[in-house]
Write a protein that holds these residues in place. Structure first.
Motif: not given
Length: 343
Positions: A145-153, A159-167
């Motif tokens: 679940y760890i990867d900063y590349n999966n943060i959308e801003v 607005e921010a979005f964590l692309m993977k559930k569990g992040m």
């Protein structure tokens, strides 16, 4: 399992005893100490300001904690984490700015420092009563679940979005630095010319001690009780932040596991560094860099700092050697002869 948890920061920088901590001999500073952000926070005003300035400073600290803490319910970051993989979350300017800075340093480190490390921090819980050494299976499942590349801003909408559930985002490695900078801004606006801001060992030396002398800041001996230092530097309008393996840890089977976790392996970083202190203009930068440089180890960490502008570092290794970036060598004064300056 025998647990030994250091809730007070042992590897920290501090203003040495009373050296540089009094405004002449006749006046005492205006000061206040309270517990916020999981640590004692002390602000001492030496020239200018009043209780109103302290009130505003602590109000800002509370605002920051209420926005980005993951140890409180209904903060903006806990809402962001709970919405991972589901929906975007609109953030305040405050939270968004800290998040963006965290992403910046995650990218700069190529992921050795990663603000999406939240699930791993929660798994180990070092510094909390339920701290434990997790199983290999638990670690393997968590690091996915760890990867900063999966943060959308979105800079337009904040607005921010964590692309993977569990992040989960954890801004604990950068939020105190942001708070120290904000407090410094407030104090300056309130007419404070000289002050020491101490957020659990995260030091911001505002102004100078006096018109003809700078603040003397000590570098904590990472192997002894808090207050015992290996050396000192003199600073003015600078921040000094330290990270290290003795800051928080647990012990199991005779092995100590410190709190600086490797997002790739899921275990604490294996390093010969006992502590690294960053000296910089902005505390948010020093806060992130103190962890980031630790993750790179001595050689790469020192080279990394040398390539940065207006940033210096002091590394203390496990064998009591001291290594410094070029810009701080002439400033550092060795106090404890059990340690050796090695570069």
């Amino acid at each position: 399992m025998r647990k030994k948890i250091l809730t007070m920061i042992l590897i920290s920088i501090l203003v040495i005893g009373n050296i540089g901590c009094t405004k002449e001999d006749t006046n005492q500073p205006i000061s206040r100490t309270e517990i916020f952000m999981g640590t004692p926070i002390s602000i001492r005003l030496y020239d200018g300001g009043n209780q109103k300035a302290l009130d505003k400073a602590f109000e800002k600290i509370v605002e920051i904690e209420d926005a980005v803490s993951i140890n409180k319910e209904n903060t903006e970051i806990t809402k962001l984490n709970e919405s991972a993989g589901i929906e975007k979350v609109k953030l305040s300017d405050l939270s968004y700015d800290i998040l963006k800075k965290g992403i910046e340093y995650s990218r700069l480190s190529n992921g050795t420092y990663d603000i999406t490390i939240g699930p791993l921090v929660k798994l180990w819980s070092i510094g909390l009563e339920d701290a434990r050494v997790p199983s290999q299976d638990e670690i393997n499942n968590t690091i996915d679940y760890i990867d900063y590349n999966n943060i959308e801003v979105n800079n337009s909408t904040k607005e921010a979005f964590l692309m993977k559930k569990g992040m989960e985002i954890d801004l604990g490695s950068i939020a105190k630095g942001y708070a120290a900078d904000e407090v410094a801004k407030i104090l300056k606006q309130e007419g404070v010319n000289s002050a020491i801001i101490d957020l659990g060992g995260n030091i911001y030396a505002l102004g100078s001690k006096s018109s003809d002398s700078n603040w003397k800041v000590g570098i904590q001996n990472p192997f002894n009780d808090r207050g015992e230092v290996v050396g000192s530097i003199e600073v003015s309008d600078k921040t000094v932040v330290t990270s290290g393996i003795y800051e928080r840890f647990i012990e199991e089977g005779g092995v100590k596991y410190h709190h600086i976790l490797n997002p790739k392996t899921g275990y604490p970083y294996e390093t010969d560094i006992a502590g690294v202190s960053i000296i910089a203009d902005n505390s948010i930068d020093a806060d992130a860099l103190s962890t980031l440089t630790f993750t790179k180890g001595l050689e790469e960490g020192l080279k990394f700092v040398e390539d940065l502008e207006n940033v210096d570092a002091i590394f203390i290794t496990n064998d009591k050697q001291i290594y410094m970036s070029e810009g701080i060598k002439e400033n550092f004064k060795l106090i404890d002869n059990d340690f050796k300056i090695s570069n």
